[in-house]
Design a protein around this motif. Structure first.
Motif, PDB file in Angstrom:
ATOM      1  N   ASP A  50      11.755  24.447  37.732  1.00 38.63           N
ATOM      2  CA  ASP A  50      11.053  23.619  38.721  1.00 38.63           C
ATOM      3  C   ASP A  50       9.763  23.062  38.147  1.00 38.63           C
ATOM      4  O   ASP A  50       9.397  21.901  38.397  1.00 38.63           O
ATOM      5  CB  ASP A  50      10.752  24.438  39.985  1.00 38.63           C
ATOM      6  CG  ASP A  50      12.007  24.750  40.791  1.00 38.63           C
ATOM      7  OD1 ASP A  50      13.043  24.107  40.544  1.00 38.63           O
ATOM      8  OD2 ASP A  50      11.952  25.658  41.647  1.00 38.63           O
ATOM      9  N   TRP A  51       9.052  23.894  37.359  1.00 35.56           N
ATOM     10  CA  TRP A  51       7.797  23.428  36.768  1.00 35.56           C
ATOM     11  C   TRP A  51       8.039  22.371  35.699  1.00 35.56           C
ATOM     12  O   TRP A  51       7.245  21.434  35.552  1.00 35.56           O
ATOM     13  CB  TRP A  51       7.009  24.606  36.185  1.00 35.56           C
ATOM     14  CG  TRP A  51       6.095  25.211  37.199  1.00 35.56           C
ATOM     15  CD1 TRP A  51       6.160  26.445  37.767  1.00 35.56           C
ATOM     16  CD2 TRP A  51       4.966  24.568  37.791  1.00 35.56           C
ATOM     17  NE1 TRP A  51       5.153  26.612  38.680  1.00 35.56           N
ATOM     18  CE2 TRP A  51       4.405  25.478  38.714  1.00 35.56           C
ATOM     19  CE3 TRP A  51       4.383  23.325  37.642  1.00 35.56           C
ATOM     20  CZ2 TRP A  51       3.292  25.174  39.475  1.00 35.56           C
ATOM     21  CZ3 TRP A  51       3.265  23.008  38.399  1.00 35.56           C
ATOM     22  CH2 TRP A  51       2.730  23.940  39.309  1.00 35.56           C
ATOM     23  N   SER A  54       8.479  19.333  37.671  1.00 36.39           N
ATOM     24  CA  SER A  54       7.246  18.951  38.363  1.00 36.39           C
ATOM     25  C   SER A  54       6.211  18.365  37.423  1.00 36.39           C
ATOM     26  O   SER A  54       5.493  17.424  37.773  1.00 36.39           O
ATOM     27  CB  SER A  54       6.654  20.172  39.088  1.00 36.39           C
ATOM     28  OG  SER A  54       5.428  19.847  39.705  1.00 36.39           O
ATOM     29  N   SER A 161      -1.755  18.254  38.618  1.00 31.46           N
ATOM     30  CA  SER A 161      -0.515  18.532  39.339  1.00 31.46           C
ATOM     31  C   SER A 161      -0.847  19.482  40.484  1.00 31.46           C
ATOM     32  O   SER A 161      -1.355  20.579  40.265  1.00 31.46           O
ATOM     33  CB  SER A 161       0.515  19.157  38.391  1.00 31.46           C
ATOM     34  OG  SER A 161       1.711  19.435  39.078  1.00 31.46           O
ATOM     35  N   VAL A 163      -0.263  22.179  43.013  1.00 29.79           N
ATOM     36  CA  VAL A 163       0.660  23.308  43.121  1.00 29.79           C
ATOM     37  C   VAL A 163       0.828  23.733  44.569  1.00 29.79           C
ATOM     38  O   VAL A 163       1.952  23.881  45.067  1.00 29.79           O
ATOM     39  CB  VAL A 163       0.165  24.501  42.275  1.00 29.79           C
ATOM     40  CG1 VAL A 163       1.132  25.674  42.385  1.00 29.79           C
ATOM     41  CG2 VAL A 163      -0.022  24.099  40.826  1.00 29.79           C
ATOM     42  N   ALA A 194       1.443  14.643  44.724  1.00 27.52           N
ATOM     43  CA  ALA A 194       1.877  15.722  43.836  1.00 27.52           C
ATOM     44  C   ALA A 194       1.185  15.661  42.487  1.00 27.52           C
ATOM     45  O   ALA A 194       0.908  16.690  41.870  1.00 27.52           O
ATOM     46  CB  ALA A 194       3.395  15.661  43.649  1.00 27.52           C
ATOM     47  N   THR A 195       0.901  14.451  42.007  1.00 27.34           N
ATOM     48  CA  THR A 195       0.204  14.288  40.730  1.00 27.34           C
ATOM     49  C   THR A 195      -0.888  13.236  40.885  1.00 27.34           C
ATOM     50  O   THR A 195      -0.807  12.361  41.760  1.00 27.34           O
ATOM     51  CB  THR A 195       1.155  13.859  39.596  1.00 27.34           C
ATOM     52  OG1 THR A 195       1.750  12.596  39.930  1.00 27.34           O
ATOM     53  CG2 THR A 195       2.248  14.895  39.376  1.00 27.34           C
TER      54      THR A 195
END
Length: 242
Positions: A50-51, A54, A161, A163, A194-195
């Protein structure tokens, strides 16, 4: 909590461990332990995957840099060594070293090689080496807000990013740089999402390149009205070299 009270991140947790593994900030021993856990623990392996997904958008803005040929040459030399010199028969060796034509030819070859040596750097300038990136896990005790930050010195920007943790209604997160005991320097309000990418001013560039603490505070909408943090610090962490 204020910046003066605590700027240290809360380490630990599988989520942050997986993120640090993907970013490559763990030392060799820690990385081996995590690698074995990925093979044995499917839940943790899914966190790592997932990371990877992401964090991949953070790299999308940066072009790939091909390493110079000299890197492969150096690697080959370390792995395989240099080729052994081939010995010549004594009779050939003696006649060659005593030949005037040989020495004249060698001199001409040396002049040609020197000309090429001088011309090559001009015609083919060396590829600029990519500058190192610094990363930080931003977290704080008692707060659910967590960010991962990547400082790209080549592009003078910080990639963030998100979290976990949400800003309250009518509030914004603001990013700060802390150098030693100097007052915090605002790097701007963190855009929602998200970013995010925040451009670094020339004044802050060198300070960040030497390593500094990044902190996130909760501020009124639009950012701090005073130029210094007015709300609580919800996340902080030290930039470290990848």
């Amino acid at each position: 909590m204020t910046l003066a009270e605590d700027t240290g991140p809360e380490r630990g947790g599988d989520d942050l461990l997986a993120a640090e593994y993907v970013l490559g900030v763990l030392d060799a021993d820690e990385r081996q332990i995590v690698s074995r856990r990925i093979d044995a623990d499917t839940v943790f392996a899914r966190l790592v995957e997932d990371w990877e997904v992401s964090l991949s958008p953070l790299a999308a803005a940066y072009r790939e840099v091909e390493p110079p040929v000299s890197v492969k040459t150096a690697v080959d030399r370390r792995l395989f060594g240099t080729a052994a010199a081939v010995s010549r028969p004594a009779e050939v060796r003696g006649g060659l070293w005593s030949s005037l034509a040989f020495w004249r030819g060698l001199a001409a070859a040396a002049v040609a090689a020197l000309a090429i040596y001088i011309a090559v750097p001009i015609l083919n300038p060396p590829v600029e080496q990519p500058q190192a990136r610094l990363v930080a896990s931003l977290a704080a005790e008692g707060s659910d807000v967590k960010y991962l930050a990547v400082y790209d010195a080549a592009h003078h920007e910080v990639g963030l990013s998100h979290v976990s943790g949400e800003r309250a209604s009518g509030k914004d997160f603001e990013l700060w740089m802390i150098e030693g005991k100097n007052p915090p320097v605002s790097m701007g309000v963190i855009p929602a999402g998200a970013t995010a990418h925040i451009i670094v001013s020339p004044a802050a560039h060198q300070k960040l390149a030497q390593g500094a603490v990044l902190a996130v505070s909760l501020e009124p909408s639009g950012g701090s009205p005073t130029g210094q943090p007015t709300g609580p610090v919800v996340a902080a962490g030290e930039l470290k070299s990848i």
